[in-house]
Design an enzyme around this catalytic site. Structure first.
Site, PDB file in Angstrom:
ATOM      1  NE  ARG A  39      43.583  55.456  25.730  1.00 44.15           N
ATOM      2  CZ  ARG A  39      43.074  55.002  24.583  1.00 44.15           C
ATOM      3  NH1 ARG A  39      41.795  55.184  24.317  1.00 44.15           N
ATOM      4  NH2 ARG A  39      43.828  54.388  23.719  1.00 44.15           N
ATOM      5  CG  ASN A  97      37.344  27.467  25.006  1.00 44.31           C
ATOM      6  OD1 ASN A  97      37.930  26.418  25.245  1.00 44.31           O
ATOM      7  ND2 ASN A  97      36.055  27.626  25.239  1.00 44.31           N
ATOM      8  CB  ALA A 121      55.198  46.120  28.141  1.00 44.98           C
ATOM      9  CG  HIS A 171      54.795  33.773  53.175  1.00 43.65           C
ATOM     10  ND1 HIS A 171      54.905  32.444  53.487  1.00 43.65           N
ATOM     11  CD2 HIS A 171      55.610  33.981  52.122  1.00 43.65           C
ATOM     12  CE1 HIS A 171      55.774  31.871  52.651  1.00 43.65           C
ATOM     13  NE2 HIS A 171      56.214  32.790  51.819  1.00 43.65           N
ATOM     14  CE  LYS A 199      48.524  54.967  41.331  1.00 39.76           C
ATOM     15  NZ  LYS A 199      48.324  53.988  42.297  1.00 39.76           N
TER      16      LYS A 199
END
Length: 163
Positions: free
Chosen positions: A159, A58, A136, A91, A156
């Site tokens: 924080r 939702n 991004a 695969h 990675k």
């Protein structure tokens, strides 16, 4: 498109909740063994392609040109930036004569309240926790814990976020 007018173009085994806005160019590929379930108040923008089984919670937003493949689950209130890809197709490793062996679709799970930035790629077999931000351009290849800001290639944890 308002859900009240969409029934004619929905494929079988696709369910869309109430008060959703779905662009007419969204492609749904579902079937009895690969349903698509979209929760209430979710918006999906133009050019998005969804191949079931996929569950979207939702209050979600999938911005333009999203790509969601089989075995992807988005929790509630997840925001997905434009050009983001959830890629579960993979695969097994085959012999040297053909390294791309048998198909597999390891799942992707995204926790409630997470924000995924533009042009992120998330690979199968990963989980992103609740309340995360994925920067991004990141490529997510391993699990991200709750409330983490993650970015980079591979992504990675930068924080841990607090309220």
């Amino acid at each position: 498109m308002n859900t009240a007018r969409q029934e004619a173009w929905l494929p079988p085994d696709t369910t869309i909740g109430e008060n959703c806005t779905i662009a007419p160019t969204v492609q749904f590929m579902s079937g009895e063994d690969r349903p698509i379930r979209i929760g209430n108040r979710t918006n999906i923008y133009r050019g998005t392609e969804i191949t079931g089984p996929v569950t979207i919670g939702n209050g979600c937003l999938v911005n333009r040109d999203g790509y969601l493949r089989s075995n992807t689950t988005l929790g509630n209130n997840v925001m997905v930036g434009p050009f983001t890809r959830f890629v579960t197709d993979s695969h097994e490793i085959g012999p040297s004569t053909k390294r791309g062996g048998a198909n597999k679709w390891p799942p992707i799970t995204v926790g409630d309240g997470t924000w995924i930035g533009a042009s992120v790629t998330i690979l199968g077999g990963t989980s992103i926790g609740k309340g995360c931000i994925i920067a991004a351009g990141a490529v997510v290849v391993s699990d991200i814990p709750d409330n983490a800001l993650a970015g980079g290639v591979p992504a990675k944890v930068i924080r841990i976020l607090t309220d």
